[in-house]
Design a protein around this motif. Structure first.
Motif, mmCIF file in Angstrom:
data_model
loop_
_atom_site.group_PDB
_atom_site.id
_atom_site.type_symbol
_atom_site.label_atom_id
_atom_site.label_comp_id
_atom_site.label_asym_id
_atom_site.label_seq_id
_atom_site.Cartn_x
_atom_site.Cartn_y
_atom_site.Cartn_z
ATOM 1 N N PHE A 154 6.765 -3.596 9.215
ATOM 2 C CA PHE A 154 5.342 -3.364 8.921
ATOM 3 C C PHE A 154 4.428 -4.134 9.870
ATOM 4 O O PHE A 154 3.286 -3.742 10.093
ATOM 5 N N PRO A 172 2.149 -0.774 11.259
ATOM 6 C CA PRO A 172 1.392 -1.072 10.031
ATOM 7 C C PRO A 172 0.861 0.146 9.281
ATOM 8 O O PRO A 172 0.378 0.001 8.163
ATOM 9 N N ASP A 173 0.948 1.335 9.877
ATOM 10 C CA ASP A 173 0.399 2.500 9.177
ATOM 11 C C ASP A 173 1.038 3.779 9.719
ATOM 12 O O ASP A 173 1.801 3.753 10.687
ATOM 13 N N PHE A 174 0.713 4.901 9.066
ATOM 14 C CA PHE A 174 1.308 6.181 9.471
ATOM 15 C C PHE A 174 0.947 6.513 10.921
ATOM 16 O O PHE A 174 1.774 7.061 11.662
ATOM 17 N N GLU A 175 -0.281 6.198 11.339
ATOM 18 C CA GLU A 175 -0.719 6.540 12.696
ATOM 19 C C GLU A 175 0.149 5.836 13.745
ATOM 20 O O GLU A 175 0.566 6.454 14.731
ATOM 21 N N THR A 176 0.385 4.565 13.543
ATOM 22 C CA THR A 176 1.198 3.811 14.504
ATOM 23 C C THR A 176 2.633 4.335 14.519
ATOM 24 O O THR A 176 3.228 4.520 15.588
ATOM 25 N N TYR A 202 1.523 3.548 2.173
ATOM 26 C CA TYR A 202 2.343 3.683 3.378
ATOM 27 C C TYR A 202 3.603 2.827 3.278
ATOM 28 O O TYR A 202 4.724 3.297 3.515
ATOM 29 N N GLU A 203 3.437 1.569 2.924
ATOM 30 C CA GLU A 203 4.591 0.665 2.888
ATOM 31 C C GLU A 203 5.593 1.077 1.807
ATOM 32 O O GLU A 203 6.799 0.991 2.020
ATOM 33 N N GLY A 246 -3.597 11.344 7.542
ATOM 34 C CA GLY A 246 -3.080 9.977 7.406
ATOM 35 C C GLY A 246 -3.032 9.456 5.982
ATOM 36 O O GLY A 246 -2.649 8.305 5.761
ATOM 37 N N GLN A 247 -3.430 10.302 5.007
ATOM 38 C CA GLN A 247 -3.417 9.877 3.598
ATOM 39 C C GLN A 247 -2.284 10.572 2.862
ATOM 40 O O GLN A 247 -2.174 11.791 2.904
ATOM 41 N N ALA A 301 5.733 10.450 9.267
ATOM 42 C CA ALA A 301 4.436 9.905 9.665
ATOM 43 C C ALA A 301 3.613 10.963 10.406
ATOM 44 O O ALA A 301 2.404 11.099 10.167
ATOM 45 N N ASN A 343 0.851 -1.191 0.000
ATOM 46 C CA ASN A 343 0.000 0.000 0.000
ATOM 47 C C ASN A 343 0.894 1.251 0.000
ATOM 48 O O ASN A 343 2.123 1.134 0.141
#
Ligand code: SF4
Length: 213
Positions: A56, A60-64, A31-32, A103-104, A94, A29
């Motif tokens: 990952f 797993p995502d920008f928020e984390t 993010y990755e 977050g997008q 991030a 995705n």
């Protein structure tokens, strides 16, 4: 032969050889891919791909990632070059994506390149891979091959990007990036270009100059 005439002959050959090529970085995705691109600076794609699965899993995502501490991020990327600065950059990146873009990841390469840790080359790589934006990222391989072939004369990646953008049709820009990288990585290498097995000897400035020495 003009650069435009040369590229007209070169692109079909590269397309036949590397047509389906895309990045060698593993991602699922936006993010990755963004994280992988940041990690790949001064580091091989192979090493990045060995590192990112665990990364990952934990982030797993920008928020984390935005909530992470640099020490923990460092522990996941310590086998990558410049782990300390990349840890800080990834977290800043991030946090910016979360606070300014909900977050997008923004799609515009001009906005992407303003994010922490994302330069012009990375922004073009991300936008062209994810959204087929008509831009070409000039890395060391694209830079070398373009200048050797006489497609560009610029002394900076930005200048070479400008010259390539003027002669490569927009629909080909994103894919030509991957083709030129693979050609530079495996054929027209920095130290030992395989000129004797090259389909471009007749139009290559570097070969013609070398041959006539
Ligand atoms: S002739 Fe040699 S220098 Fe020129 S593009 Fe081919 S491999 Fe590279």
């Amino acid at each position: 032969m003009s650069p435009a005439e040369k590229i007209g002959q070169i692109l079909p050959v590269l397309e036949a050889r590397y047509g389906a090529a895309t990045t060698e970085l593993h991602y699922r995705n936006p993010y990755e891919l963004t994280v992988a691109v940041v990690l790949s600076a001064q580091c091989t794609d192979v090493r990045v791909n060995q590192t990112t699965p665990a990364f990952f899993e934990r982030f797993p995502d920008f928020e984390t990632l935005a909530r992470a501490m640099p020490e923990e991020v460092y522990s996941y990327i310590k086998s990558i070059s410049y782990p300390n600065s990349k840890s800080h950059r990834l977290i800043q990146l991030a946090r910016t994506v979360v606070s300014e873009y909900q977050g997008q990841l923004p799609r515009d390469p001009n906005l992407l390149q303003k994010l922490p840790g994302i330069g012009r080359k990375s922004a073009n790589v991300i936008a062209s891979i994810l959204w087929e934006a008509p831009v070409i990222a000039v890395d060391t391989h694209v830079f070398r091959v373009s200048r050797r072939l006489g497609l560009a004369k610029g002394k900076t990646p930005e200048k070479v990007e400008e010259e390539l953008s003027q002669i490569i049709p927009p629909a080909y820009l994103a894919r030509a990036h991957h083709w030129l990288i693979l050609f530079g990585r495996y054929h027209c290498t920095a130290r030992k270009p395989l000129c004797n097995a090259c389909p471009f000897v007749d139009l290559c400035d570097y070969y013609q100059a070398y041959k006539n020495k």
